[in-house]
Write a protein that holds these residues in place. Structure first.
Motif, PDB file in Angstrom:
ATOM      1  N   ILE A 193      -6.890   3.424   1.104  1.00 14.43           N
ATOM      2  CA  ILE A 193      -5.966   2.283   0.955  1.00 14.43           C
ATOM      3  C   ILE A 193      -5.167   2.084   2.232  1.00 14.43           C
ATOM      4  O   ILE A 193      -5.019   0.956   2.715  1.00 14.43           O
ATOM      5  CB  ILE A 193      -5.025   2.526  -0.244  1.00 14.43           C
ATOM      6  CG1 ILE A 193      -5.795   2.419  -1.557  1.00 14.43           C
ATOM      7  CG2 ILE A 193      -3.878   1.524  -0.238  1.00 14.43           C
ATOM      8  CD1 ILE A 193      -4.976   2.798  -2.775  1.00 14.43           C
ATOM      9  N   ASP A 202      -5.415  -1.066   4.818  1.00 14.36           N
ATOM     10  CA  ASP A 202      -4.209  -1.864   5.077  1.00 14.36           C
ATOM     11  C   ASP A 202      -3.867  -1.933   6.567  1.00 14.36           C
ATOM     12  O   ASP A 202      -3.202  -2.873   7.000  1.00 14.36           O
ATOM     13  CB  ASP A 202      -3.029  -1.255   4.320  1.00 14.36           C
ATOM     14  CG  ASP A 202      -1.801  -2.131   4.381  1.00 14.36           C
ATOM     15  OD1 ASP A 202      -1.881  -3.306   3.975  1.00 14.36           O
ATOM     16  OD2 ASP A 202      -0.751  -1.629   4.832  1.00 14.36           O
ATOM     17  N   SER A 262       0.817  -1.216   0.000  1.00 14.16           N
ATOM     18  CA  SER A 262       0.000   0.000   0.000  1.00 14.16           C
ATOM     19  C   SER A 262       0.849   1.264   0.000  1.00 14.16           C
ATOM     20  O   SER A 262       0.529   2.236  -0.691  1.00 14.16           O
ATOM     21  CB  SER A 262      -0.932  -0.013   1.218  1.00 14.16           C
ATOM     22  OG  SER A 262      -0.184  -0.097   2.431  1.00 14.16           O
TER      23      SER A 262
END
Length: 475
Positions: free
Chosen positions: A465, A469, A3
């Motif tokens: 994102i 993550d 990520s």
């Protein structure tokens, strides 16, 4: 691609997707910043702090820069080889690193030299202006997947030594420029009599003043100090020296490391048993963790910065449109005033000319200013050698009031000239303000739409994102 790497690479593309010729620049944040900087020149009333924030927008690097510096033979190059898992740097007792080396991940093992390196990394633009540096900077690409190397750029610098050693470029200036762009500065110190090299300490003192939060200190090759008491003495000496030079030493931490495959190569370790008995504590994994945490925090900073830059672009763009509309209204008013003044000036000039003409033909204009309507005035003048008598019907003229007050034509002529002069000054002092052209307005609106519909959603997707993550969903 993890990520962090994804966020950093996409952010670098969103900030600067154009090439050297500027193609595609209208679609990136740097291009939008350049557009606003060009348009704001004539709008001095704009908030200067907002203009400075927009002017300061620069594309982030697509990976995290980590600057390694220290005295000669402090283990910088060896650490890079170990971290990458590949021999990308030459290591020896001699001064192998005489220039600046950028070590980063690539599609294949290759090397870029001076101009290729400086031309492809915009962040190094100022660095390339240093005399002599272009011939002593290279980029080493490696395909390694080890540790967090995919998201890192390790910068190796020349080892600092005292004496009359001359470098091919200004090392101090180069370190200053590299430190500005780096997210992390790691100082490597050799514990065997070289940790307190004067030139290295001066560089540390200077950089810590400007980049205190980035600075971290490592005592390398600690396995070469055989005795625990000696190790403690070395750490104490280095700590005291740093405390006398470094800003904010209340949180000073010195990591003690050595590379496992090189353990026992140093002074005083004569046997395997002695090495086992005197094994030094190794905080090498703490350095690895420091690099990982730096990558994590940098990715978060890039997301926050992207959202802030989008807001700054949007705010400045909207203010430009508002101020332009204000100037447009002002200019319409100025134009209307100028037309009115020209009409007044024309009327005054015609009236003055009329009264002066009457005076020149030897007719007293005051004879026309009578209180009795219908009175006829006779005056005689020459025309083609003959005397002609004409009759003028007396009327009530508005200028008659001024004529009576100021005793006729001479005074009125002077007042008329004065009035014309005042109107002339007003016409030329009330000026129209600069405003945006229709094309400028179209480009500005297009930029605002692009920021709102493309850039902001992209930055928010990066934040999502990182959240996905890091945060575990709970049922």
């Amino acid at each position: 691609m993890d990520s962090n790497e994804k966020v950093l690479r996409e952010a670098a593309r969103v900030y600067d997707c154009g090439n050297a010729d500027g193609i595609g620049r209208e679609l990136d944040l740097v291009g939008h910043s350049a557009l606003l900087e060009q348009l704001q020149v004539h709008f001095q009333e704009l908030p200067q702090d907002l203009c400075e924030r927009v002017r300061a927008i620069r594309a982030p690097n697509d990976c995290i820069s980590v600057l390694l510096l220290g005295n000669h033979s402090a283990g910088k190059s060896s650490f890079i080889n170990w971290y990458v898992g590949e021999k990308v740097q030459t290591t020896s007792v001699a001064m192998e690193t005489a220039g600046v080396t950028l070590v980063r991940r690539g599609k294949k093992r290759t090397q870029w030299r001076g101009k290729m390196t400086l031309g492809n990394f915009p962040a190094l633009e100022r660095l390339g202006r240093l005399p002599g540096l272009c011939d002593h900077i290279v980029t080493e690409f490696s395909t390694s997947e080890k540790n967090a190397f995919r998201s890192l750029e390790l910068i190796d610098t020349p080892g600092l030594v005292d004496g009359n050693v001359r470098y091919p470029f200004d090392v101090d200036a180069a370190m200053d420029e590299l430190a500005k762009e780096a997210s992390l500065v790691i100082v490597f110190l050799d514990p065997i009599g070289k940790a307190l090299v004067g030139r290295c300490m001066k560089a540390v003192e200077r950089l810590s003043t400007m980049h205190h939060s980035k600075m971290h200190y490592v005592l390398s090759k600690m396995d070469t100090v055989a005795d625990a008491h000696d190790r403690q003495t070395v750490v104490s000496q280095v700590a005291q020296e740093l405390q006398s030079r470094v800003k904010g030493t209340h949180a000073l931490k010195i990591l003690q490391i050595y590379l496992p495959e090189k353990a026992g190569e140093g002074v005083g370790l004569k046997s395997k048993q002695e090495k086992t008995r005197t094994q030094a504590p190794n905080q090498l994994l703490d350095v690895v963790d420091l690099l990982r945490r730096t990558v994590d925090s940098r990715a978060q900073e890039v997301v926050v910065r992207a959202l802030e830059d989008c807001k700054s672009l949007r705010d400045l763009g909207e203010k430009l449109l508002v101020y332009n509309q204000t100037r447009n209204s002002h200019n319409r008013g100025v134009k209307a005033l100028q037309v009115l003044l020209w009409l007044v000036l024309l009327g005054v000039s015609l009236a003055g000319g009329y009264w002066v003409l009457l005076h020149l033909i030897k007719t007293d204009p005051l004879l026309l200013c009578v209180s009795e309507s219908g009175r006829t005035i006779h005056f005689t003048h020459s025309h083609s050698g003959e005397k002609v008598t004409e009759r003028i019907e007396a009327r009530r003229y508005m200028p008659c009031t001024f004529m009576r007050m100021y005793s006729g034509v001479p005074s009125v002529s002077i007042l008329t000239i004065l009035f014309i002069t005042i109107l002339h000054n007003i016409l030329f002092k009330v000026k129209r303000l600069n405003q945006l052209t229709p094309e400028n307005i179209r480009n500005l609106r297009s930029m605002l739409k692009h920021v709102e519909t493309k850039m902001v959603p992209s930055a928010k997707s990066w934040r999502k994102i990182l959240q996905t993550d890091s945060v575990t969903d709970h049922d």
